[in-house]
Design a protein around this motif. Structure first.
Motif, PDB file in Angstrom:
ATOM      1  N   PHE A  17       0.676  -1.040  -0.563  1.00  0.00           N
ATOM      2  CA  PHE A  17      -0.115   0.061  -0.145  1.00  0.00           C
ATOM      3  C   PHE A  17       0.856   1.426  -0.055  1.00  0.00           C
ATOM      4  CE2 PHE A  17      -3.127   3.132   1.877  1.00  0.00           C
ATOM      5  CZ  PHE A  17      -4.035   3.301   1.001  1.00  0.00           C
ATOM      6  N   GLY A  18       2.452   1.518  -0.360  1.00  0.00           N
ATOM      7  CA  GLY A  18       3.270   1.855   0.386  1.00  0.00           C
ATOM      8  C   GLY A  18       3.000   2.926   1.461  1.00  0.00           C
ATOM      9  N   LEU A  19       2.765   1.847   2.867  1.00  0.00           N
ATOM     10  CA  LEU A  19       3.027   2.794   4.315  1.00  0.00           C
ATOM     11  C   LEU A  19       4.286   3.107   4.188  1.00  0.00           C
ATOM     12  CD1 LEU A  19      -0.023   0.814   5.940  1.00  0.00           C
ATOM     13  CD2 LEU A  19       0.447   3.240   5.264  1.00  0.00           C
ATOM     14  N   TRP A  20       4.932   1.902   4.237  1.00  0.00           N
ATOM     15  CA  TRP A  20       6.313   1.429   3.955  1.00  0.00           C
ATOM     16  C   TRP A  20       7.004   0.578   2.552  1.00  0.00           C
ATOM     17  CZ3 TRP A  20       3.843   0.221   8.254  1.00  0.00           C
ATOM     18  CH2 TRP A  20       3.354  -1.433   8.006  1.00  0.00           C
ATOM     19  N   SER A  21       8.948   0.684   2.176  1.00  0.00           N
ATOM     20  CA  SER A  21       8.530  -0.450   1.433  1.00  0.00           C
ATOM     21  C   SER A  21       9.317  -1.370   1.854  1.00  0.00           C
ATOM     22  CB  SER A  21      10.396   0.766   0.754  1.00  0.00           C
ATOM     23  OG  SER A  21      10.486   1.708   0.535  1.00  0.00           O
ATOM     24  N   GLU A  52      -0.378  -4.805 -12.978  1.00  0.00           N
ATOM     25  CA  GLU A  52      -1.149  -4.879 -14.035  1.00  0.00           C
ATOM     26  C   GLU A  52       0.533  -4.602 -15.271  1.00  0.00           C
ATOM     27  OE1 GLU A  52      -4.637  -1.974 -14.220  1.00  0.00           O
ATOM     28  OE2 GLU A  52      -6.076  -3.654 -13.796  1.00  0.00           O
ATOM     29  N   ASP A  53       1.047  -5.215 -14.697  1.00  0.00           N
ATOM     30  CA  ASP A  53       2.315  -4.956 -15.704  1.00  0.00           C
ATOM     31  C   ASP A  53       2.826  -3.852 -15.410  1.00  0.00           C
ATOM     32  OD1 ASP A  53       1.604  -7.671 -16.449  1.00  0.00           O
ATOM     33  OD2 ASP A  53       1.050  -6.694 -18.247  1.00  0.00           O
ATOM     34  N   GLN A  54       3.289  -2.614 -14.215  1.00  0.00           N
ATOM     35  CA  GLN A  54       3.525  -1.615 -14.624  1.00  0.00           C
ATOM     36  C   GLN A  54       4.619  -1.530 -13.061  1.00  0.00           C
ATOM     37  OE1 GLN A  54       3.756   0.971 -17.515  1.00  0.00           O
ATOM     38  NE2 GLN A  54       2.618  -0.184 -18.279  1.00  0.00           N
ATOM     39  N   PRO A  55       5.629  -1.338 -13.421  1.00  0.00           N
ATOM     40  CA  PRO A  55       6.343  -0.529 -12.296  1.00  0.00           C
ATOM     41  C   PRO A  55       5.388  -0.354 -10.690  1.00  0.00           C
ATOM     42  CG  PRO A  55       7.232  -0.723 -13.578  1.00  0.00           C
ATOM     43  CD  PRO A  55       6.610  -0.244 -14.565  1.00  0.00           C
ATOM     44  N   TRP A  56       5.282  -1.262  -9.681  1.00  0.00           N
ATOM     45  CA  TRP A  56       4.889  -0.731  -8.749  1.00  0.00           C
ATOM     46  C   TRP A  56       5.449  -0.001  -7.310  1.00  0.00           C
ATOM     47  CZ3 TRP A  56       0.933   2.041  -7.319  1.00  0.00           C
ATOM     48  CH2 TRP A  56       0.271   2.496  -6.264  1.00  0.00           C
ATOM     49  N   ARG A  57       5.804   1.379  -7.407  1.00  0.00           N
ATOM     50  CA  ARG A  57       6.309   1.874  -6.413  1.00  0.00           C
ATOM     51  C   ARG A  57       5.957   2.731  -5.848  1.00  0.00           C
ATOM     52  NH1 ARG A  57      10.058   1.439 -10.422  1.00  0.00           N
ATOM     53  NH2 ARG A  57      11.762  -0.224 -10.431  1.00  0.00           N
ATOM     54  N   PRO A  58       4.924   2.694  -4.952  1.00  0.00           N
ATOM     55  CA  PRO A  58       4.136   3.680  -4.176  1.00  0.00           C
ATOM     56  C   PRO A  58       4.563   4.385  -3.210  1.00  0.00           C
ATOM     57  CG  PRO A  58       2.940   1.258  -3.027  1.00  0.00           C
ATOM     58  CD  PRO A  58       4.319   1.385  -4.896  1.00  0.00           C
ATOM     59  N   SER A  59       4.332   5.958  -3.780  1.00  0.00           N
ATOM     60  CA  SER A  59       5.135   6.805  -2.748  1.00  0.00           C
ATOM     61  C   SER A  59       4.431   7.193  -1.440  1.00  0.00           C
ATOM     62  CB  SER A  59       5.474   8.417  -3.079  1.00  0.00           C
ATOM     63  OG  SER A  59       3.779   8.528  -3.708  1.00  0.00           O
ATOM     64  N   PRO A  86       0.497   5.842   0.378  1.00  0.00           N
ATOM     65  CA  PRO A  86      -0.994   6.437  -0.266  1.00  0.00           C
ATOM     66  C   PRO A  86      -2.132   6.792  -0.501  1.00  0.00           C
ATOM     67  CG  PRO A  86      -0.887   6.415   2.968  1.00  0.00           C
ATOM     68  CD  PRO A  86       0.424   6.531   1.821  1.00  0.00           C
ATOM     69  N   ALA A  87      -1.727   8.105  -0.486  1.00  0.00           N
ATOM     70  CA  ALA A  87      -2.769   9.108  -2.409  1.00  0.00           C
ATOM     71  C   ALA A  87      -2.451   8.377  -3.263  1.00  0.00           C
ATOM     72  CB  ALA A  87      -2.082  10.599  -1.341  1.00  0.00           C
ATOM     73  N   GLN A  88      -1.571   7.911  -3.449  1.00  0.00           N
ATOM     74  CA  GLN A  88      -0.151   7.447  -4.985  1.00  0.00           C
ATOM     75  C   GLN A  88      -1.406   6.832  -4.733  1.00  0.00           C
ATOM     76  OE1 GLN A  88       4.006   6.821  -6.299  1.00  0.00           O
ATOM     77  NE2 GLN A  88       2.614   5.400  -8.036  1.00  0.00           N
ATOM     78  N   SER A  89      -1.539   5.629  -4.447  1.00  0.00           N
ATOM     79  CA  SER A  89      -2.258   3.879  -4.059  1.00  0.00           C
ATOM     80  C   SER A  89      -3.352   4.114  -4.746  1.00  0.00           C
ATOM     81  CB  SER A  89      -1.741   3.332  -2.491  1.00  0.00           C
ATOM     82  OG  SER A  89      -0.624   2.949  -2.142  1.00  0.00           O
ATOM     83  N   ILE A  90      -4.291   4.906  -3.249  1.00  0.00           N
ATOM     84  CA  ILE A  90      -5.660   5.504  -3.553  1.00  0.00           C
ATOM     85  C   ILE A  90      -6.214   5.975  -5.080  1.00  0.00           C
ATOM     86  CG2 ILE A  90      -7.656   6.486  -2.875  1.00  0.00           C
ATOM     87  CD1 ILE A  90      -6.567   6.534   0.026  1.00  0.00           C
ATOM     88  N   ALA A  91      -5.068   6.496  -5.517  1.00  0.00           N
ATOM     89  CA  ALA A  91      -5.453   6.587  -7.286  1.00  0.00           C
ATOM     90  C   ALA A  91      -5.463   6.210  -7.765  1.00  0.00           C
ATOM     91  CB  ALA A  91      -4.344   8.454  -7.163  1.00  0.00           C
ATOM     92  N   SER A  92      -4.287   5.640  -7.683  1.00  0.00           N
ATOM     93  CA  SER A  92      -3.962   3.781  -8.711  1.00  0.00           C
ATOM     94  C   SER A  92      -4.883   3.063  -8.130  1.00  0.00           C
ATOM     95  CB  SER A  92      -2.459   4.015  -9.002  1.00  0.00           C
ATOM     96  OG  SER A  92      -1.878   4.560  -8.655  1.00  0.00           O
ATOM     97  N   GLY A  93      -5.754   3.280  -7.331  1.00  0.00           N
ATOM     98  CA  GLY A  93      -7.104   1.866  -7.901  1.00  0.00           C
ATOM     99  C   GLY A  93      -6.525   0.793  -6.662  1.00  0.00           C
ATOM    100  N   VAL A  94      -5.080   1.004  -5.565  1.00  0.00           N
ATOM    101  CA  VAL A  94      -5.183   0.175  -4.445  1.00  0.00           C
ATOM    102  C   VAL A  94      -5.712   0.307  -3.147  1.00  0.00           C
ATOM    103  CG1 VAL A  94      -3.393  -1.272  -3.325  1.00  0.00           C
ATOM    104  CG2 VAL A  94      -3.527  -0.418  -5.585  1.00  0.00           C
TER     105      VAL A  94
END
Length: 509
Positions: A307-311, A320-327, A329-337
Motif C-alpha cells: 500500500f505504500g506505508l513503507w518499502s 498490471e505490468d507497470q512497475p509499482w513503487r507507491p510513494s 497511501p495517496a498515490q495508492s488510492i489514486a491508482s486503485g489500490v
C-alpha cells in the motif's frame, strides 16, 4: 440432622435492564455464575454483551434489576466500586495496560504506585521481590527487568491479569482477550484462566471464537437483542447455540470461483527485512488470496509495503505490468489500490467532533478530491454511496449521518470495508477484516468480498486459518516475513481435521 445451607453464586443478576434513549440494550437479564465456573457469553454485535460487561465493571449503571456478589446485593456506581466488590475486567485492547518505558516489575506493581497503597520507599530489590510474587501467582515466567515495550502482547495481557489477581477477585470478566493473540499466545492465556477457575474465581468470558468457547466454557449463555435467548451446558451444541444467537442456521459454504483472469499484481524476489529469504507472489483478476500467519509473522508488514506505508527491503512489484513503487497511501488510492487496516480505530475512525465522523463521511473521505475537483461535491453523491453501502453490507444504523461510535463493532467494521467498495479497486488489501465481528456480520462481509471480486485482485490477511479457508481461493502461509506455502483452499478444506470439517464456518462467531 441440620441441612447444609446452599452456597450462593459468586455473581447473580436478576432482571437487569439498560436503555440508551429509545434503544433497549439489555432487557431483564438473569445470569448466575458460580465460584470456579467459566460462563461464556455469546451474542451477535449489538446483542447486549458489552452493555452487560460495562454494568458489571461500573462504567454504566443499570436502569433496573439487582446484582448480588456471594449472596449480598450490591450497587456498582463506578469502576473503583466494582473493584472494591471483587469484580475486575480484562479488556480486548491491551495497548494501555501499562507504561511501555517502565520495566515489567514496575508495571506489575503499577496499581500500588498509582494509588499510593504501596510503601513510601522501595528499593529495586523490593520491587523485584514483590513483582515476582505477583507473577508467580499466575505462573508467569518473564524477565522482570525487561521494558514493557519489549514483551509480547500476550505477556502484557498476563501482566495486567497478574496485577488484577493480586487483589483476590471474586469475579473476572474477559472481553475478547484473544482478539490480538496468536494461537500459541492464546494457549498461554487459556492455562492462566483455567488456573483461576481452579482457584475458585468466577469467570465470564466473552468471545466470537468458538475454539475459545469449546476449550474453556463450562456453560454458554446466549444473548440476542438484549435478552437471554438460551443456555447450554457442556458438551455445548455449538450449532444450536449459533442458531439461538442469530435466529437461523448458517448458510452452506460457497463454491469457489471456477477460474480467474490475468495477473493484476506481482511481486518478485521480495524481502520484508534484509536477512529474510525472498519470495514471489501473483494475484489474478477475480482471485482472492488469503495470507495467514500468527501475530508478528509479517502479514501486516507485507500489506503495508504493497500500500505504500513503507518499502520492501528488497524486491520488485508490478501492478498490471507497470512497475509499482507507491510513494504513499495517496498515490495508492489514486491508482486503485485500497487498504483497510487491522486497527479500525487508529486507521479509519475520525473524532466525533469532525464532519467526517458519520457513516457517510467515513465512506466518502478517501475519494473527496476525485468526486469534487471543483471543490463542490455533486449533490447527493455522498448520500447515495452511503445508502448503497448500508444496503449492500446490511449495516444496522439509524441513518447514514450517525457517527461510527454509535454503531456496534460489527457494523463499524462493515462501514470501514464499505469505504473501499465506494469505487472500483484494482487491488484490494484487507488486514484482519473479521476481527471483533460476529458470525452474521462476517458472513455479510465475505459475501460482499466474493460477489464484488470480479475484475480486481484481492488479498485478505488473517491470523485465523479457518477464516482463510472460508474467504480465500488460495491460501498463502507466511512465517518470519517469508511466504512458506501456497495451497488451494478447496484442497485444504478437504484435509482439514474432522472436527473443523464438520463445522468450518463456526470458528469465529
Amino acid at each position: 440432622m441440620t441441612s447444609l445451607k446452599p452456597v450462593p453464586p459468586a455473581l447473580r443478576l436478576r432482571s437487569v435492564s439498560k436503555s440508551y434513549g429509545p434503544t433497549r440494550a439489555l432487557s431483564a437479564a438473569d445470569i448466575d455464575v458460580h465460584a470456579g465456573e467459566i460462563v461464556a457469553l455469546m451474542g451477535a454485535n449489538g446483542a447486549g454483551k458489552s452493555t452487560l460487561i460495562k454494568i458489571l465493571c461500573g462504567v454504566h449503571r443499570a436502569d433496573s434489576g439487582t446484582i448480588e456478589i456471594e449472596g449480598r446485593q450490591v450497587d456498582i456506581a463506578s469502576p473503583a466500586e466494582a473493584r472494591a466488590r471483587g469484580i475486575v475486567v480484562v479488556h480486548q485492547s491491551i495497548a494501555d495496560v501499562g507504561v511501555p518505558t517502565l520495566s515489567v516489575a514496575e508495571n506489575l506493581l503499577l496499581d500500588l504506585f498509582c494509588t499510593g497503597t504501596g510503601p513510601l520507599i522501595a528499593t529495586p530489590a523490593d520491587v523485584r521481590r514483590r513483582a515476582r510474587e505477583r507473577a508467580e501467582r499466575i505462573g508467569l515466567d518473564i524477565d522482570l527487568n525487561a521494558q514493557l515495550a519489549d514483551v509480547s502482547l500476550a505477556d502484557r495481557q498476563l501482566i495486567a491479569i497478574a496485577r488484577t489477581v493480586s487483589h483476590r477477585p471474586t469475579v473476572m470478566l474477559f472481553d475478547e482477550p484473544t482478539a490480538s493473540l496468536s494461537s500459541v499466545e492464546a494457549e498461554k492465556l487459556f492455562r492462566v484462566i483455567e488456573g483461576l477457575r481452579t482457584s475458585g474465581v468466577a469467570i465470564i468470558y466473552v468471545s466470537h471464537k468458538t475454539a475459545d468457547i469449546r476449550r474453556l466454557a463450562d456453560r454458554v449463555v446466549v444473548l440476542r437483542d438484549g435478552r437471554i435467548a438460551a443456555s447450554f451446558e457442556r458438551p455445548i451444541e455449538m450449532r444450536a447455540a449459533i442458531r439461538a444467537m442469530i435466529g437461523h442456521d448458517l448458510p452452506a459454504p460457497r463454491k469457489r470461483s471456477a477460474g480467474h483472469g490475468p495477473p493484476i499484481f506481482r511481486i518478485r524476489n521480495a524481502r520484508l527485512a534484509k536477512r529474510e529469504a525472498t519470495f514471489d507472489l501473483d494475484v489474478c483478476a477475480g482471485e482472492i488470496i488469503a495470507v495467514t500467519g500468527p501475530l508478528g509473522s509479517g502479514k501486516s508488514s507485507l500489506a503495508g509495503a504493497v500500500f505504500g506505508l513503507w518499502s520492501l527491503a528488497e524486491g520488485e512489484m508490478w501492478l498490471e505490468d507497470q512497475p509499482w513503487r507507491p510513494s504513499g497511501p495517496a498515490q495508492s488510492i489514486a491508482s486503485g489500490v485500497f487498504y483497510a487496516g487491522e486497527d479500525r480505530w487508529r486507521t479509519s475512525f475520525f473524532p466525533s467532533s469532525v464532519p467526517f465522523a458519520s457513516v457517510a463521511g467515513t465512506i466518502s473521505f478517501p475519494f473527496l478530491r476525485r468526486w469534487r475537483p471543483s471543490g463542490l461535491l455533486p449533490f447527493g453523491q455522498e448520500g447515495r454511496v452511503a445508502d448503497n453501502a448500508i444496503a449492500t453490507f446490511g449495516i444496522k444504523a439509524q441513518s447514514r449521518d450517525v457517527p461510527l461510535t454509535a454503531l456496534s463493532g460489527g457494523n463499524q467494521q462493515k462501514v470501514v470495508l464499505a469505504r473501499w467498495q465506494a469505487e472500483p479497486a484494482r487491488l484490494l488489501l484487507l488486514d484482519e477484516p473479521f476481527q471483533g465481528v460476529d458470525v452474521g456480520a462476517r458472513d455479510d462481509i465475505i459475501r460482499v468480498i466474493r460477489t464484488s471480486s470480479a475484475g480486481r485482485a484481492t488479498i485478505v490477511f488473517v491470523s485465523d486459518y479457518e477464516e482463510a479457508l472460508e474467504v480465500g481461493d488460495r491460501i498463502l502461509t507466511i512465517e518470519n516475513g517469508v511466504i512458506q506455502a501456497d495451497t488451494d483452499a478447496a484442497d485444504d478444506a478437504a484435509v482439514v481435521t474432522p472436527s473443523l470439517a464438520a463445522e468450518p464456518q463456526l470458528e469465529t462467531i
